[in-house]
Design a protein around this motif. Structure first.
Motif, PDB file in Angstrom:
ATOM      1  N   TRP A 105       0.823  -1.206   0.000  1.00  0.00           N
ATOM      2  CA  TRP A 105       0.000   0.000   0.000  1.00  0.00           C
ATOM      3  C   TRP A 105       0.860   1.260   0.000  1.00  0.00           C
ATOM      4  O   TRP A 105       0.336   2.367   0.030  1.00  0.00           O
ATOM      5  N   VAL A 107      -5.053   2.698   8.580  1.00  0.00           N
ATOM      6  CA  VAL A 107      -4.987   4.031   7.981  1.00  0.00           C
ATOM      7  C   VAL A 107      -6.417   4.542   7.844  1.00  0.00           C
ATOM      8  O   VAL A 107      -7.334   3.769   7.579  1.00  0.00           O
ATOM      9  N   SER A 108      -6.593   5.837   8.096  1.00  0.00           N
ATOM     10  CA  SER A 108      -7.910   6.458   7.957  1.00  0.00           C
ATOM     11  C   SER A 108      -7.883   7.461   6.816  1.00  0.00           C
ATOM     12  O   SER A 108      -6.941   8.251   6.699  1.00  0.00           O
ATOM     13  N   SER A 109      -8.919   7.419   5.993  1.00  0.00           N
ATOM     14  CA  SER A 109      -9.056   8.364   4.896  1.00  0.00           C
ATOM     15  C   SER A 109     -10.537   8.587   4.630  1.00  0.00           C
ATOM     16  O   SER A 109     -11.288   7.610   4.480  1.00  0.00           O
ATOM     17  N   SER A 110     -10.942   9.816   4.611  1.00  0.00           N
ATOM     18  CA  SER A 110     -12.349  10.169   4.343  1.00  0.00           C
ATOM     19  C   SER A 110     -13.315   9.433   5.264  1.00  0.00           C
ATOM     20  O   SER A 110     -14.387   9.014   4.840  1.00  0.00           O
ATOM     21  N   GLN A 135     -11.607   3.392   7.554  1.00  0.00           N
ATOM     22  CA  GLN A 135     -10.338   2.790   7.971  1.00  0.00           C
ATOM     23  C   GLN A 135     -10.076   1.528   7.161  1.00  0.00           C
ATOM     24  O   GLN A 135     -10.998   0.818   6.778  1.00  0.00           O
ATOM     25  N   MET A 169      -3.212  -1.222   6.471  1.00  0.00           N
ATOM     26  CA  MET A 169      -2.137  -0.822   5.558  1.00  0.00           C
ATOM     27  C   MET A 169      -1.009  -1.836   5.629  1.00  0.00           C
ATOM     28  O   MET A 169      -0.577  -2.215   6.713  1.00  0.00           O
TER      29      MET A 169
END
Length: 67
Positions: free
Chosen positions: A18, A34-37, A40, A43
């Protein structure tokens, strides 16, 4: 002295990196969530990319020591 990363004690499994190379079907190790938008995901990173990430973290730490 070479630091020992907690990553070295985790199991390596076949998967997709990743991080930088995004290769598939290579041995990868879980690095954490990992957090995005607001979502979770786990990774994973291959040996080369984890080494590069580790290098960047140590460079950051060394820069903090010079302040």
């Amino acid at each position: 002295m070479t630091p020992v990363s907690p990553v070295s004690t985790r199991p390596w499994v076949p998967g997709m990196c990743w991080l930088y190379c995004r290769r598939t079907g290579v041995p990868v190790v879980w690095l954490g969530a990992v957090s995005s938008s607001g979502i979770q995901a786990p990774m994973y990173g291959c040996e080369q990319c984890v080494a590069e990430l580790d290098h960047m973290v140590w460079q950051y730490a060394a820069a903090l020591d010079t302040r």
